[in-house]
Design a protein around this motif. Structure first.
Motif, PDB file in Angstrom:
ATOM      1  N   VAL A   1       0.828  -1.212   0.000  1.00  0.00           N
ATOM      2  CA  VAL A   1       0.000   0.000   0.000  1.00  0.00           C
ATOM      3  C   VAL A   1       0.859   1.257   0.000  1.00  0.00           C
TER       4      VAL A   1
ATOM      5  N   GLY B   1       2.914   4.728   1.895  1.00  0.00           N
ATOM      6  CA  GLY B   1       2.473   5.973   2.506  1.00  0.00           C
ATOM      7  C   GLY B   1       2.331   5.830   4.007  1.00  0.00           C
TER       8      GLY B   1
ATOM      9  N   MET C   1       0.350   5.044   7.238  1.00  0.00           N
ATOM     10  CA  MET C   1      -0.735   4.072   7.387  1.00  0.00           C
ATOM     11  C   MET C   1      -1.056   3.816   8.838  1.00  0.00           C
TER      12      MET C   1
ATOM     13  N   LYS D   1      -5.149   9.462  13.668  1.00  0.00           N
ATOM     14  CA  LYS D   1      -4.979  10.335  12.502  1.00  0.00           C
ATOM     15  C   LYS D   1      -4.649  11.763  12.934  1.00  0.00           C
TER      16      LYS D   1
ATOM     17  N   PRO E   1      -2.041  12.916   5.851  1.00  0.00           N
ATOM     18  CA  PRO E   1      -3.010  11.977   5.264  1.00  0.00           C
ATOM     19  C   PRO E   1      -2.595  10.536   5.541  1.00  0.00           C
ATOM     20  N   VAL E   2      -3.531   9.730   5.956  1.00  0.00           N
ATOM     21  CA  VAL E   2      -3.253   8.363   6.385  1.00  0.00           C
ATOM     22  C   VAL E   2      -4.222   7.396   5.725  1.00  0.00           C
ATOM     23  N   LYS E   3      -3.699   6.267   5.251  1.00  0.00           N
ATOM     24  CA  LYS E   3      -4.538   5.178   4.777  1.00  0.00           C
ATOM     25  C   LYS E   3      -4.721   4.172   5.909  1.00  0.00           C
ATOM     26  N   VAL E   4      -5.903   3.592   5.987  1.00  0.00           N
ATOM     27  CA  VAL E   4      -6.186   2.602   7.019  1.00  0.00           C
ATOM     28  C   VAL E   4      -6.318   1.236   6.350  1.00  0.00           C
ATOM     29  N   VAL E   5      -5.476   0.297   6.768  1.00  0.00           N
ATOM     30  CA  VAL E   5      -5.432  -1.047   6.196  1.00  0.00           C
ATOM     31  C   VAL E   5      -5.905  -2.029   7.261  1.00  0.00           C
TER      32      VAL E   5
ATOM     33  N   ASP F   1     -15.985  -4.061   7.745  1.00  0.00           N
ATOM     34  CA  ASP F   1     -15.904  -3.200   6.558  1.00  0.00           C
ATOM     35  C   ASP F   1     -17.274  -2.956   5.947  1.00  0.00           C
TER      36      ASP F   1
ATOM     37  N   ASP G   1      -9.506   1.844   4.170  1.00  0.00           N
ATOM     38  CA  ASP G   1      -9.198   2.100   2.762  1.00  0.00           C
ATOM     39  C   ASP G   1      -8.859   0.811   2.023  1.00  0.00           C
ATOM     40  N   VAL G   2      -8.242  -0.134   2.723  1.00  0.00           N
ATOM     41  CA  VAL G   2      -7.835  -1.413   2.128  1.00  0.00           C
ATOM     42  C   VAL G   2      -8.145  -2.518   3.131  1.00  0.00           C
TER      43      VAL G   2
END
Length: 259
Positions: free
Chosen positions: A122, A124, A126, A211, A217-221, A231, A238-239
């Motif tokens: 992914v 970035g 996270m 966050k 900016p943060v992606k959440v896996v 989900d 995000d993933v």
């Protein structure tokens, strides 16, 4: 082929990789007393069902948070496959990312593998959420460094505590409530609302606070058996990749082989 083994507190997951693709996966309940011979009896039969010869497996790597299982998995690899297994976090398979916390040696193998896989797949900044026996939240920066996290009771542990410490509340299965209402009309619905929506609120609140503290900016896996269930009822992920930990083992094994 690579055999990747993830020994967790609840289950031991075996996955067979052809390159980067998972050819087959199996799981067995974790039991620190299970011998290498017992693992072999079970695994060899499953390989035969898939039409796979033992000789097709040329590499084995395992990660474990259950120290009692380590010796028996090693015996399985050595005695039945003639392979010296790679151990996640050790030797050639040592962690190759910065663990920027006060006690880096206490980071569990599953958490480290999730960080490796999420950064590779992914990228970035996270937050990685793993739904296991405990629910773990990991902060990983854009360089792949582990910056810290949160450990919370898993939802099944929370339910066990609720049922085990009350005289009349029944055992219920974890599932998504049938309606969005948070006012239950019977005991079982009230319990499900409390456990399920309470857990969603906890996740959303903790992720929002993480966050805000990260400030970028943060992606959440998300990973783990319940990730897909949650989900469906929240938009915080995000993933979602249920195989993140196992994929971390595959990535680490390939890196070890290239060193």
């Amino acid at each position: 082929m690579l055999l990747a083994i993830d020994a967790g507190n609840t289950n031991v997951v075996f996955a067979l990789f052809e390159g980067k693709d998972i050819r087959a996966r199996w799981r067995i309940a974790t039991d620190g007393r299970r011998t290498g011979d017992e693992y072999a009896t079970w695994l060899v039969q499953l390989l035969a069902i898939e039409g796979i010869e033992r000789s097709a497996i040329t590499r084995i790597i395992f990660g474990s948070v259950v120290p009692r299982a380590n010796h028996n998995i090693t015996v399985l690899a050595q005695k039945y496959f003639g392979i010296e297994p790679m151990v996640a976090g050790d030797g050639a398979a040592a962690w190759d990312f910065d663990i920027d916390v006060e006690q880096p040696n206490t980071l569990g193998a599953d958490r480290a593998l999730n960080c490796i896989a999420a950064h590779e797949l992914v990228g970035g900044d996270m937050i990685v959420v793993d739904f296991g026996t405990a629910t773990k939240f990991e902060a990983v920066d854009f360089n792949g460094a582990y910056k810290g996290g949160i450990i919370a009771p898993g939802i099944n542990l929370s339910l066990d505590a609720l049922v085990g410490n009350t005289a009349k509340l029944p055992r219920i299965a974890i599932r998504a409530p049938e309606t969005a209402s948070v006012i239950g009309r019977n005991t079982e619905d009230q319990m499900l609302i409390g456990v399920f929506w309470g857990y969603v609120a906890m996740m959303e609140g903790l992720i929002a606070r993480m966050k805000a503290e990260i400030g970028r900016p943060v992606k959440v896996v998300a990973t783990g058996g319940l990730a897909i269930l949650f989900d469906e009822k929240t938009d915080i992920f995000d993933v979602v990749d249920a195989d993140l930990t196992i994929r971390g083992l595959q990535i680490l094994a390939d890196r070890a082989g290239a060193r």
